[in-house]
Design a protein around this motif. Sequence first.
Motif, PDB file in Angstrom:
ATOM      1  N   ARG A 281       0.840  -1.215   0.000  1.00 30.63           N
ATOM      2  CA  ARG A 281       0.000   0.000   0.000  1.00 30.63           C
ATOM      3  C   ARG A 281       0.869   1.257   0.000  1.00 30.63           C
ATOM      4  O   ARG A 281       0.576   2.226  -0.712  1.00 30.63           O
ATOM      5  N   ARG A 282       1.938   1.249   0.792  1.00 33.85           N
ATOM      6  CA  ARG A 282       2.815   2.423   0.838  1.00 33.85           C
ATOM      7  C   ARG A 282       3.489   2.653  -0.518  1.00 33.85           C
ATOM      8  O   ARG A 282       3.629   3.795  -0.970  1.00 33.85           O
ATOM      9  N   GLY A 284       2.272   1.737  -3.387  1.00 39.04           N
ATOM     10  CA  GLY A 284       1.221   2.227  -4.284  1.00 39.04           C
ATOM     11  C   GLY A 284       0.982   3.709  -4.122  1.00 39.04           C
ATOM     12  O   GLY A 284       0.796   4.435  -5.116  1.00 39.04           O
ATOM     13  N   ARG A 285       0.990   4.188  -2.872  1.00 39.61           N
ATOM     14  CA  ARG A 285       0.790   5.622  -2.642  1.00 39.61           C
ATOM     15  C   ARG A 285       1.949   6.445  -3.200  1.00 39.61           C
ATOM     16  O   ARG A 285       1.747   7.530  -3.757  1.00 39.61           O
ATOM     17  N   GLU A 288       1.593   6.565  -6.966  1.00 39.80           N
ATOM     18  CA  GLU A 288       0.536   7.512  -7.335  1.00 39.80           C
ATOM     19  C   GLU A 288       1.016   8.959  -7.184  1.00 39.80           C
ATOM     20  O   GLU A 288       0.747   9.808  -8.032  1.00 39.80           O
ATOM     21  N   ALA A 289       1.753   9.217  -6.125  1.00 42.38           N
ATOM     22  CA  ALA A 289       2.225  10.578  -5.877  1.00 42.38           C
ATOM     23  C   ALA A 289       3.204  11.045  -6.952  1.00 42.38           C
ATOM     24  O   ALA A 289       3.224  12.228  -7.321  1.00 42.38           O
TER      25      ALA A 289
END
Length: 308
Positions: A281-282, A284-285, A288-289
Amino acid sequence: MEALQALGLSAAAETLLLHLLQNPDTTPTDQGPVDELIALGLLERVDETLVVRPPRLAMDALAEQHTKQAALARESADLLTELWKSAAGRQDYLEVLPTYAASQAVLNSVQKDAQDHVRAMTMGNLAARELQIVEGMFDALDRGVRYEVIYGAHVLQDANALHMVQACIDAGEQARVFPSVPLNITIVDDRWALVGARSEVRRGPEFVAMVVHDSPLLAGLARIFEALWRIAVPITGGTELNDVTAAPSLEAKRLLTYLSAGLTDESIAREFGVSERTIARRIGRLQEALGAQTRFQLGVQASRQGWL
């Protein structure tokens, strides 16, 4: 029948042969294919009539001819290869090293011989699985020799290797990581280079190494290094592997460092003390950023943004 054409028979001659086999009373109008079939022994004239000869005899003779030609080609290839090797051996800018020990001795001499700048790309120690720091490197860094090193991602898949690299970075080395480094290259002051490679061949593992002196080949190796250096992802030395209480910004930096080094999600999760799902998840963030589609793009984008 593509096999006939592969043996040198034209498409027109092949068509005529097949037609005559089924229609022996046909009188061809095109003399070219007729002459071609006669020359190959597949057709003959008997009292002004064209007769198809038994094909096996003619094809066996043709096959034997191709076999002799193939053998001659192989003999010629062997001879030309030996001549090429002899000519290459006379090039004064190439020195083939006979053993791994000889190449290791040359690699260790780099640290004493280097005066200004060493550029290296490494897929790891070619005779051992563990990453090893080259003898005399820290002394060379103390003398002011500048080191730029590109590591293959697989080299840094364990924390011990990453600790070792970070020790070199702390001593002054500039280090970057690239997903797949194909061979070891060490370029010394643009004067000479050591090139080494190891691969699995049919007869087992094989190691090859050579020294390349000032020449167009040395210049080409330098350009290859510079091309990879521009797209490789920096590895920083300010991240402590066991610091699990880091602030969020430092956590992101640690995560990017581990990803750049090629560590798996499982290894990263173990270092952070969290689950693999949390790490995913980290990541993925972060992707995305930074607008990254892949993890390697994430490393490149993070480098460009100054996150590493």
